[in-house]
Each structure stands twice: as C-alpha cells, then as structure tokens.
Write an enzyme that holds these catalytic residues in place. Structure first.
Site, PDB file in Angstrom:
ATOM      1  CB  ALA A   1      -0.916   0.014   1.218  1.00  0.00           C
ATOM      2  CG  PHE A   2      -0.668   5.380  -0.572  1.00  0.00           C
ATOM      3  CD1 PHE A   2      -0.362   6.588   0.031  1.00  0.00           C
ATOM      4  CD2 PHE A   2      -1.954   4.878  -0.410  1.00  0.00           C
ATOM      5  CE1 PHE A   2      -1.291   7.285   0.780  1.00  0.00           C
ATOM      6  CE2 PHE A   2      -2.892   5.562   0.323  1.00  0.00           C
ATOM      7  CZ  PHE A   2      -2.566   6.765   0.935  1.00  0.00           C
ATOM      8  CE  LYS A   3      -3.480   5.358   3.807  1.00  0.00           C
ATOM      9  NZ  LYS A   3      -4.723   5.185   4.557  1.00  0.00           N
ATOM     10  CG  ASP A   4       4.283  -0.295   2.751  1.00  0.00           C
ATOM     11  OD1 ASP A   4       4.005  -0.587   3.924  1.00  0.00           O
ATOM     12  OD2 ASP A   4       4.037  -1.045   1.787  1.00  0.00           O
TER      13      ASP A   4
ATOM     14  CB  THR B   1      -3.336   3.932   7.995  1.00  0.00           C
ATOM     15  OG1 THR B   1      -3.614   4.902   6.998  1.00  0.00           O
ATOM     16  CG2 THR B   1      -2.444   4.562   9.051  1.00  0.00           C
TER      17      THR B   1
END
Length: 431
Positions: free
Chosen positions: A105-108, A140
C-alpha cells in the site's frame, strides 16, 4: 524550519517536536512556516538523479539540521527500498503504482519514514517510551504495524473498525505481535479517529503517556508522500506534456502532499481528488459549504472518511481562497457500481487489474478529460488488488495469487482486543 498549528493557538515547534507530538495542543494540524521552491536546475536534470537523491532534496528543508545529512540519507535509503513504476494504460493515461512495498500500500513510505525518524530521536535523546496511537480505515494500520515493528522505545496501538477492513488488511495489522497491538472497534473509521483525537486531548492521559499519531495528520507520515509526484515526473518528463494527477482521496493526505510538491516547483497542471460516495470535498467545491457527515461503507474502504483531516492543510496552502483552490483542484465522487464497471473496463480493454481505489482514480481522470484532454494523466494505484480479493476476483473472473508480502501474514493467527467506547481505549492505554 518550524511548524505552526493551523488553529493558530499553540506555540511553533521544531520538526522533532511536531513528529513526537503529532497534533498541536490546540487540536490543530502542524504546517511548515515556509515552503521554499527547489532550484530550476534540479527539475531540468531530474532524470539524472536517483529516487533517493530526489527524496533527499525534497524533504531536507523540512527536517533541516534536526537529523544530520548522513542519518537522513540512511533513513531515506531504508524507506525507499522498492520501486514506483509508471504503467501506461491508454493514450494519455498512465498509473503510478505505489504498492510495491512490504504491505503493498502507498502508506508504506510515510510509515517507514516516520518510524525511522522516531527511532533516531529516541536513540539520540534516550527519551521516554513513545506510544504511537493510530486509527485506520484499511491500509494505514498494516503500513504502520510493519514500519514500526521492533522499533526500540516505541509501542504502537492501532484502532480499526470491526468488519470494515478486508481480510488481508486485518491480517496485516493483527498478526505481528511484539510492540504492535490492534484494537478492534465496534464502529466506523470515524469512530476510531474520534477516539484517537479524544486521547490526544485527554490531559489525564497525556500527563502519563508520551503519545503521538502515525496517521497522515503527523508531518513525518504526510510529507514523504511528496516523493511520489517527483518520481512520476522523472519518468514522464520526456513526454513533454502537462501533468494531471488523479488521487483516490479519503483523508486527503496524499493529494495534499502532491499540492505541496507543486508548491516546491514541480510542474503539475491540475489535481483531481477522486472520492467514493463520501463526497464531502466534491460537495464543498460545488456549494462552498464544508459539511462533515458520518462515513458510508463502500468497496473502497480506505476512502470511507466523512471528515477528511488533511483538507484543512489544502485550504491553508491556498490561504482559504476558494477561487485559487478551484483553479488547481477538481473533485468528483463515484458509486460502487461505477467503480466495479471501471475495474471491469480496465481489465477487459487494457489488461490491467486495478483495486477499487485505483479504479476511482481512473474514473476521475476520465471525467476530467471529457472536458480537458490536452495533458498526460496519471492516476495513483494505491494498493495491490490482492488486498481486496472479495471485490476484485468476481469482477475479473480470475484468481489472484498471493504475492510474497501477503503470504508472510495471511496464515498467521489474528490477535485483537475488542472495544466499543473511548473509556475502554483509555483504560487499555493506562494499563
């Protein structure tokens, strides 16, 4: 570089203090005192820089000398240990894949950057143990759990809405153990976020615990998301077209980071905030009335947000001037039916398997291009479709194999603590 509260009733603080506090004492989000555009020469030669070198140039003014250059570069190297490819979809439309990290996920990126900043501050100062308190609508929680796993001096408590995240997402935040605890809340994401905000304002609690947040309200989670837009520009610069970004938007941290990148000088023509039926911002841009509502559950669950925290930062960038905001930002909302149709179209016509959030980003671009088509459009694919198997597989009529990152957690046993009200959260934290 200092940071001020957007509520303007709290003292300005350093980068370190803003990271550790998360939220200002007056309930406001922190915002940098100044945004200094990068040199034109940097953009003229960006294709010769590595991603790590780009990230350092982008973030260094905000961190200043609070983390020495050598250590900051090491933090960036550890944060950006995977790729961010641009994938062509159709003429003038590509996707930027942000799901190649450990939790897909982009939240990494934000979670890993923040974890390493906190780890540095704890190590340097030998401070008291920090408790990271975070609410998640899906991705998240897993990114924070993975990013902070085993970080010394940091305990992580994640609140997530029961039965409102996907099975893969739930496994990613409930199976790691060590310094990670998952609290399963009988309610919505907004209920989780409300509990977290209440905790930060509870004097009895904050007098006993060193609390901080790892939601995108925290500057160390939010600001690194600027990197994505620079990485995309680097890959598309040779097309010599104006860039339009469509960002699947829930709490509006990612698109706000994109607008910050633009403030730093990145040549971006326009932004599209693409939402599901939680349409608070699209409604605001039409009516001028900002009216938070209870969130509605959708198949794009990471965007099920009824009061997006970061929109106030976007308003601050434009000095609350709606005319300037509308020149640079459009926002459209889409239903689950429209989302499913877009996922089917992407698979059947372009052989691309999108997750529900990316499909909404694609829809936003198509709607914008129906009236303005002389640009290169990029929609952000924010999570791997494997995280939404129950939605994706029936649409594409195929089985999606588990990538290595998912295989590592999917068979582990879930461990969570169920709560329903704030008093239970407070009791857990104190004990």
């Amino acid at each position: 570089m200092n940071f001020y509260s957007l509520n303007k009733k709290a003292p300005n603080v350093s980068f370190k203090d803003a990271v550790i506090k998360g939220l200002a004492p007056d309930k406001g989000l922190y915002f940098p005192e100044q945004i200094i555009p990068l040199q034109k020469d940097f953009f003229d030669h960006i294709e010769y820089f590595t991603n790590n070198e780009i990230a350092f140039e982008v973030i260094k003014q905000f961190v200043a000398d609070e983390i020495p250059e050598k250590e900051l570069k090491q933090i960036i190297n550890e944060t950006l240990s995977f790729d961010f490819p641009i994938v062509p979809i159709e003429e003038n439309i590509s996707t930027l894949e942000l799901f190649h990290g450990p939790t897909m996920a982009f939240k990494d990126v934000g979670a890993r950057f923040m974890a390493r900043c906190l780890g540095y501050f704890n190590k340097e100062e030998n401070t008291e143990k920090v408790t990271v308190l975070v609410a998640t609508s899906g991705d998240t929680g897993g990114a924070v759990a993975s990013g902070f796993l085993g970080v010394e001096g940091v305990n992580v408590v994640i609140l997530y809405p029961s039965r409102k995240v996907s099975d893969v997402q739930e496994k990613q935040l409930t199976t790691l153990g060590k310094n990670i605890t998952a609290l399963e809340v009988d309610g919505t994401f907004d209920d989780c976020q409300a509990m977290v905000k209440t905790a930060f304002l509870d004097q009895d609690l904050i007098s006993k615990l060193n609390l901080t947040s790892a939601n995108s309200i925290n500057i160390a989670r939010w600001l690194p998301q600027m990197f994505y837009f620079f990485f995309a520009y680097k890959q598309l610069k040779n097309k010599h077209k104006e860039l339009v970004f469509s960002v699947p938007s829930g709490n509006f941290g990612n698109i706000c980071a994109g607008i910050m990148a633009q403030q730093l000088g990145l040549p971006i023509k326009h932004f599209i905030a693409s939402t599901n039926v939680n349409d608070i911002v699209p409604t605001y841009l039409k009516t001028g009335i900002y009216s938070p509502k209870p969130s509605k559950q959708t198949i794009s669950n990471a965007m099920d947000v009824g009061n997006p925290s970061n929109f106030v930062r976007i308003l601050e960038i434009y000095k609350n001037d709606d005319s300037k905001l509308k020149e640079n930002l459009s926002s459209y909302s889409f239903t689950d039916i429209e989302t499913r149709k877009a996922m089917a179209k992407l698979h059947e016509e372009f052989n691309y398997t999108a997750d529900p959030h990316g499909a909404i980003g694609y829809l936003g671009l198509k709607k914008y291009f129906s009236e303005n088509n002389n640009a290169q459009g990029i929609f952000l694919e924010t999570a791997h479709p494997v995280k939404f198997l129950d939605v994706v597989e029936p649409i594409i009529n195929k089985t999606i194999g588990f990538p290595r990152q998912i295989l590592e957690v999917i068979k582990k046993e879930k461990t969570s603590i169920k709560i329903a009200v704030y008093s239970q959260l407070k009791e857990f934290l104190l004990n």
